[in-house]
Design a protein around this motif. Structure first.
Motif, PDB file in Angstrom:
ATOM      1  N   GLY A 187       8.822   0.466 -12.766  1.00 22.88           N
ATOM      2  CA  GLY A 187       8.703  -0.499 -12.296  1.00 22.88           C
ATOM      3  C   GLY A 187       8.525  -1.267 -10.855  1.00 22.88           C
ATOM      4  O   GLY A 187       8.605  -2.351 -10.726  1.00 22.88           O
ATOM      5  N   GLN A 188       8.339  -0.268 -10.078  1.00 21.71           N
ATOM      6  CA  GLN A 188       8.237  -0.748  -8.634  1.00 21.71           C
ATOM      7  C   GLN A 188       7.201  -1.529  -8.285  1.00 21.71           C
ATOM      8  O   GLN A 188       7.241  -2.481  -7.325  1.00 21.71           O
ATOM      9  CB  GLN A 188       8.427   0.685  -7.606  1.00 21.71           C
ATOM     10  N   ALA A 189       6.180  -1.492  -8.966  1.00 24.21           N
ATOM     11  CA  ALA A 189       4.987  -2.269  -8.599  1.00 24.21           C
ATOM     12  C   ALA A 189       5.356  -3.774  -8.974  1.00 24.21           C
ATOM     13  O   ALA A 189       4.805  -4.657  -8.158  1.00 24.21           O
ATOM     14  CB  ALA A 189       3.800  -2.097  -9.740  1.00 24.21           C
ATOM     15  N   ALA A 190       6.335  -4.089  -9.845  1.00 23.02           N
ATOM     16  CA  ALA A 190       6.563  -5.309 -10.025  1.00 23.02           C
ATOM     17  C   ALA A 190       7.372  -6.013  -8.848  1.00 23.02           C
ATOM     18  O   ALA A 190       7.074  -7.045  -8.394  1.00 23.02           O
ATOM     19  CB  ALA A 190       7.515  -5.640 -11.251  1.00 23.02           C
ATOM     20  N   PHE A 191       8.191  -5.209  -8.075  1.00 23.78           N
ATOM     21  CA  PHE A 191       8.573  -5.589  -6.557  1.00 23.78           C
ATOM     22  C   PHE A 191       7.627  -5.887  -5.807  1.00 23.78           C
ATOM     23  O   PHE A 191       7.898  -6.747  -4.828  1.00 23.78           O
ATOM     24  CB  PHE A 191       9.682  -4.629  -6.339  1.00 23.78           C
ATOM     25  N   CYS A 192       6.426  -5.170  -5.688  1.00 19.23           N
ATOM     26  CA  CYS A 192       5.477  -5.555  -4.645  1.00 19.23           C
ATOM     27  C   CYS A 192       5.041  -6.853  -5.238  1.00 19.23           C
ATOM     28  O   CYS A 192       4.525  -7.688  -4.254  1.00 19.23           O
ATOM     29  CB  CYS A 192       4.226  -4.406  -5.031  1.00 19.23           C
ATOM     30  N   GLY A 193       4.752  -7.307  -6.408  1.00 16.04           N
ATOM     31  CA  GLY A 193       4.297  -8.449  -6.959  1.00 16.04           C
ATOM     32  C   GLY A 193       5.211  -9.663  -6.481  1.00 16.04           C
ATOM     33  O   GLY A 193       4.748 -10.772  -6.113  1.00 16.04           O
ATOM     34  N   PHE A 194       6.571  -9.407  -6.503  1.00 16.67           N
ATOM     35  CA  PHE A 194       7.500 -10.406  -6.059  1.00 16.67           C
ATOM     36  C   PHE A 194       7.298 -10.772  -4.423  1.00 16.67           C
ATOM     37  O   PHE A 194       6.935 -11.903  -4.069  1.00 16.67           O
ATOM     38  CB  PHE A 194       8.904 -10.064  -6.171  1.00 16.67           C
ATOM     39  N   GLY A 195       7.087  -9.823  -3.838  1.00 14.16           N
ATOM     40  CA  GLY A 195       6.801 -10.133  -2.280  1.00 14.16           C
ATOM     41  C   GLY A 195       5.501 -10.788  -1.916  1.00 14.16           C
ATOM     42  O   GLY A 195       5.425 -11.586  -1.203  1.00 14.16           O
ATOM     43  N   ALA A 196       4.441 -10.124  -2.684  1.00 14.26           N
ATOM     44  CA  ALA A 196       3.075 -10.848  -2.700  1.00 14.26           C
ATOM     45  C   ALA A 196       2.926 -12.256  -3.075  1.00 14.26           C
ATOM     46  O   ALA A 196       2.460 -12.938  -2.271  1.00 14.26           O
ATOM     47  CB  ALA A 196       2.224  -9.829  -3.312  1.00 14.26           C
ATOM     48  N   TYR A 197       3.607 -12.425  -4.202  1.00 20.75           N
ATOM     49  CA  TYR A 197       3.313 -13.644  -4.877  1.00 20.75           C
ATOM     50  C   TYR A 197       4.338 -14.893  -3.741  1.00 20.75           C
ATOM     51  O   TYR A 197       4.007 -16.033  -3.770  1.00 20.75           O
ATOM     52  CB  TYR A 197       3.679 -13.826  -6.160  1.00 20.75           C
ATOM     53  N   ALA A 198       5.428 -14.279  -3.524  1.00 26.07           N
ATOM     54  CA  ALA A 198       6.307 -15.171  -2.614  1.00 26.07           C
ATOM     55  C   ALA A 198       5.496 -15.610  -1.402  1.00 26.07           C
ATOM     56  O   ALA A 198       5.461 -16.881  -1.024  1.00 26.07           O
ATOM     57  CB  ALA A 198       7.545 -14.474  -2.378  1.00 26.07           C
ATOM     58  N   THR A 199       5.124 -14.608  -0.612  1.00 26.90           N
ATOM     59  CA  THR A 199       4.195 -15.101   0.406  1.00 26.90           C
ATOM     60  C   THR A 199       2.785 -15.903   0.219  1.00 26.90           C
ATOM     61  O   THR A 199       2.672 -16.682   1.047  1.00 26.90           O
ATOM     62  CB  THR A 199       3.909 -13.620   1.259  1.00 26.90           C
TER      63      THR A 199
ATOM     64  N   GLY B 236       8.711  -4.805  -1.783  1.00 28.11           N
ATOM     65  CA  GLY B 236       8.463  -6.070  -1.539  1.00 28.11           C
ATOM     66  C   GLY B 236       7.566  -6.243  -0.114  1.00 28.11           C
ATOM     67  O   GLY B 236       6.782  -7.315   0.137  1.00 28.11           O
ATOM     68  N   LEU B 237       8.200  -5.389   0.951  1.00 28.16           N
ATOM     69  CA  LEU B 237       7.490  -5.394   2.256  1.00 28.16           C
ATOM     70  C   LEU B 237       5.820  -5.047   1.966  1.00 28.16           C
ATOM     71  O   LEU B 237       4.963  -5.601   2.901  1.00 28.16           O
ATOM     72  CB  LEU B 237       8.301  -4.320   3.057  1.00 28.16           C
ATOM     73  N   SER B 238       5.733  -4.011   1.211  1.00 29.32           N
ATOM     74  CA  SER B 238       4.406  -3.790   0.783  1.00 29.32           C
ATOM     75  C   SER B 238       3.509  -4.653   0.157  1.00 29.32           C
ATOM     76  O   SER B 238       2.600  -4.917   0.610  1.00 29.32           O
ATOM     77  CB  SER B 238       4.314  -2.301  -0.186  1.00 29.32           C
ATOM     78  N   GLY B 239       4.261  -5.406  -0.496  1.00 33.52           N
ATOM     79  CA  GLY B 239       3.477  -6.476  -1.292  1.00 33.52           C
ATOM     80  C   GLY B 239       3.417  -7.678  -0.242  1.00 33.52           C
ATOM     81  O   GLY B 239       2.110  -8.233  -0.562  1.00 33.52           O
ATOM     82  N   TRP B 240       4.046  -7.919   0.667  1.00 33.14           N
ATOM     83  CA  TRP B 240       3.902  -8.863   1.659  1.00 33.14           C
ATOM     84  C   TRP B 240       2.512  -8.406   2.429  1.00 33.14           C
ATOM     85  O   TRP B 240       1.627  -9.471   2.762  1.00 33.14           O
ATOM     86  CB  TRP B 240       5.068  -9.050   2.707  1.00 33.14           C
ATOM     87  N   LEU B 241       2.637  -7.025   2.998  1.00 30.22           N
ATOM     88  CA  LEU B 241       1.346  -6.821   3.581  1.00 30.22           C
ATOM     89  C   LEU B 241       0.111  -6.546   2.897  1.00 30.22           C
ATOM     90  O   LEU B 241      -0.992  -7.028   3.274  1.00 30.22           O
ATOM     91  CB  LEU B 241       1.469  -5.159   4.287  1.00 30.22           C
ATOM     92  N   TYR B 242       0.382  -6.521   1.706  1.00 32.05           N
ATOM     93  CA  TYR B 242      -0.830  -6.394   0.760  1.00 32.05           C
ATOM     94  C   TYR B 242      -1.462  -7.760   0.524  1.00 32.05           C
ATOM     95  O   TYR B 242      -2.653  -8.202   0.721  1.00 32.05           O
ATOM     96  CB  TYR B 242      -0.514  -6.081  -0.649  1.00 32.05           C
ATOM     97  N   ALA B 243      -0.686  -8.612   0.402  1.00 34.54           N
ATOM     98  CA  ALA B 243      -1.051 -10.193   0.248  1.00 34.54           C
ATOM     99  C   ALA B 243      -2.073 -10.709   1.459  1.00 34.54           C
ATOM    100  O   ALA B 243      -2.924 -11.245   1.410  1.00 34.54           O
ATOM    101  CB  ALA B 243      -0.149 -11.139  -0.045  1.00 34.54           C
ATOM    102  N   HIS B 244      -1.457 -10.348   2.608  1.00 34.84           N
ATOM    103  CA  HIS B 244      -2.138 -10.772   3.941  1.00 34.84           C
ATOM    104  C   HIS B 244      -3.356 -10.195   4.098  1.00 34.84           C
ATOM    105  O   HIS B 244      -4.327 -10.477   5.006  1.00 34.84           O
ATOM    106  CB  HIS B 244      -1.172 -11.079   5.134  1.00 34.84           C
ATOM    107  N   VAL B 245      -3.473  -8.568   3.817  1.00 35.76           N
ATOM    108  CA  VAL B 245      -4.547  -7.688   4.192  1.00 35.76           C
ATOM    109  C   VAL B 245      -5.582  -8.160   3.264  1.00 35.76           C
ATOM    110  O   VAL B 245      -7.117  -8.385   3.690  1.00 35.76           O
ATOM    111  CB  VAL B 245      -4.189  -6.447   3.958  1.00 35.76           C
ATOM    112  N   GLN B 246      -5.383  -8.351   1.755  1.00 34.84           N
ATOM    113  CA  GLN B 246      -6.553  -8.443   0.906  1.00 34.84           C
ATOM    114  C   GLN B 246      -6.717  -9.822   0.761  1.00 34.84           C
ATOM    115  O   GLN B 246      -7.803 -10.270   0.340  1.00 34.84           O
ATOM    116  CB  GLN B 246      -5.826  -8.108  -0.512  1.00 34.84           C
TER     117      GLN B 246
END
Length: 596
Positions: free
Chosen positions: A57-69, A216-226
């Motif tokens: 379920g680690q992808a879900a934590f990426c989602g938390f970081g991405a959606y929060a930012t 979550g850090l990966s999700g934050w980066l993903y959101a601002h790169v994509q």
């Protein structure tokens, strides 16, 4: 060329790639995606490969970081850097809530639990109006550093890989520490870890949250790169792919996470281009070929790719620490030799009518005896007499059905092995419980866990080196004490069984206990090794340590102990000095039968 130089060369190559003339933006972007995936895989290596907790379920934590930012920056006008701590807090909080439920599970229930909330969160992301439902959130601002926009993938590349390499270095530091040894001990079962003072539940939660923060850090980066966020990248399929990356690179290898992320990401991209050209677009076979390729790879390299790559490099020999400047010793009674002599003979451990039932089976039947300060007591009896169960009652591994266990005047019945270890009780096990992949030194240093103070941040930032040096010096001292100094830097699994039992004794001694419980310590030892063990126990007794041992070698027991307690079918049938036990009728009948 050693491993460090290879990593430096790898970092230099990463720095050069975007500067190569004619390098397509697509490849730079793909390399950035490898970095984002590697960040999640590093956390999974720590969580699954090292800590033994499988998570889908680690992808879900990426989602938390991405959606929060995404919500804070695209909707409320925050800057990405202002949103970063919030994204990490949201990911960390979600990990604490889910971790308190999930890490208590064991066996196949743990991965099934992570799959359950991974699926639930994926569908939740697609149903919440504030998150844009399945359309997601777009218009997310790009990152900028010192006023320089990172909207160009070439510029974002450097930030992504700086974060990835920094995370890998910090995680490597963490594993090379007191906390890291505690994490590695989780794979061998929580009973052994608790018995030398590790808070297993807390350690599991720390690892779980740490892995979630990296995701979550990966999700934050993903959101601002994509620049846009939808639920699709945060589903169960992505979670499975992240786990593949950790396993393919090397389940317990931090730098292997980068190798695994690169291979899986590039393989997936290549198959999406090659398979349709070979088989047409009418049938989607990419997933089938992808799965077959990964299974074939794991058949060839079951330990992952990183260990195979490391074997191509010259081995870096780590120097053994000097067994100097050991930690302060526990004062058995007070701080003086005269107080030690005064305390001899006092009851240290008292079992009063201790009873243990498993349903209708009475394993320990109202057993009472004492272990006094500075004496060696043997607990003997035929197989199945209840000796190891009695050990488990004393150390908190098993709960008493009735009766009490008191240590140094304090009732310890009903407490955990970790709490009992804090009182100064150390033990070995009937079946050796060492981590075979850790060195002898690291295994013994686990015993000194309670004698260290450095925490997780100090370990990651390398601020624990003085504390760590003292713990390793203590471990080296105990290894020399048992006569295995030349094996100090070898993997514990490479030693013979008798030597492994001696390593367990050294680990117990590293706790600086007042009471040492040894479960069949002479089993598997040769004659000269038994003699050395007897000499060691005799010295420990002279120093004021109390020893309670279970042993089947009667010659070893009779020549060493001060007092013997005999059990048969869970009941105490005799107690006294060795001379009296040798001729006791009930003992002879239990061992040799009534006719004898």
């Amino acid at each position: 060329m050693n491993q460090r130089l290879v990593l430096v060369a790898f970092a230099a190559l990463l720095a050069i790639v975007p500067l190569i003339p004619g390098m397509p933006v697509f490849w730079v972007t793909l390399l950035g995606n490898v970095g984002l995936a590697a960040l999640v895989a590093i956390g999974l290596v720590l969580l699954t490969g090292v800590g033994g907790m499988t998570s889908f379920g680690q992808a879900a934590f990426c989602g938390f970081g991405a959606y929060a930012t995404a919500v804070l920056t695209a909707t409320h006008g925050w800057s990405p850097w202002q949103a970063l701590p919030v994204a990490l807090v949201v990911s960390g909080f979600a990990a604490v809530v889910l971790g308190l439920i999930t890490v208590r599970l064991s066996g196949h229930f743990l991965p099934l639990g992570t799959m359950a909330w991974g699926l639930s969160l994926y569908y939740l992301f697609g149903k919440i109006e504030m998150l844009g439902r399945h359309d997601g959130i777009s218009g997310i601002p790009p990152l900028s550093v010192f006023g320089i926009s990172l909207a160009d993938p070439r510029a974002a590349h450097y930030l992504i890989w700086t974060v990835v390499i920094g995370a890998a270095i910090l995680t490597t530091h963490l594993l090379d520490s007191r906390i890291g040894r505690a994490i590695r001990a989780l794979r061998r079962g929580q009973i052994a870890a608790e018995s030398f003072g590790i808070d297993v539940a807390r350690t599991k939660l720390i690892v779980f949250v740490y892995a979630a923060l990296l995701a979550g850090l990966s999700g934050w980066l993903y959101a601002h790169v994509q620049r846009t966020v939808t639920p699709a990248p945060f589903g169960l399929n992505a979670g499975i792919e992240y786990l593949f990356m950790a396993v393919v690179g090397g389940a317990g290898q931090i730098w292997g996470a980068i190798v695994g992320a690169g291979l899986v990401t590039l393989l997936k991209e290549a198959l999406q281009r090659v398979v349709p050209s070979l088989f047409g677009t009418s049938v989607q076979l990419e997933g089938v070929v992808f799965g077959i390729a990964l299974v074939a790879l794991l058949q060839v390299a079951r330990e992952g790719l990183w260990p195979h790559l490391v074997r191509l490099l010259p081995a870096r020999q780590r120097a053994a620490p000097r067994p100097a400047d050991p930690l302060a010793r526990r004062a058995p009674v007070a701080g003086t030799d005269s107080a030690l002599e005064t305390g001899r003979g006092e009851a240290l451990l008292v079992l009063d009518q201790a009873r243990k039932q498993f349903g209708g089976l009475v394993a320990v039947n109202d057993v009472s005896f004492k272990v006094r300060r500075g004496e060696i007591v043997a607990l003997i009896g035929p197989n199945g007499a209840g000796k190891s169960t009695t050990f488990n009652l004393i150390t908190g591994v098993a709960a008493l059905t009735a009766g009490t266990v008191r240590y140094d005047g304090v009732e310890i019945s009903g407490t955990s092995p970790r709490v009992i270890a804090r009182h100064g009780v150390a033990r070995t096990f009937q079946h050796v419980k060492l981590n075979p992949d850790m060195t002898v030194l690291e295994n013994v240093a686990l015993g000194a866990h309670l004698r260290g103070r450095a925490g997780i941040l100090a370990a990651m930032l390398r601020l624990d080196r003085r504390d760590e040096a003292r713990l390793l010096a203590e471990a080296a001292h105990q290894i020399e004490r048992i006569g295995l100094a030349e094996h100090m830097m070898k993997p514990a699994g490479s030693l013979a069984l008798g030597q492994q039992r001696m390593v367990e004794i050294a680990r117990a001694l590293a706790m600086d206990p007042e009471l040492l419980l040894l479960d069949e310590p002479a089993a598997g030892l040769r004659h000269f090794e038994k003699t050395a063990l007897a000499d060691l126990l005799d010295r420990l007794r002279a120093e004021g340590m109390s020893v309670l041992l279970v042993e089947h070698d009667m010659g070893f027991v009779m020549g060493l102990t001060d007092h013997i307690v005999v059990l048969d079918f869970g009941t105490k049938i005799a107690e006294g000095p060795p001379e009296a036990i040798k001729t006791h009728p009930a003992v002879l009948e239990a061992y040799l039968g009534g006719a004898a």
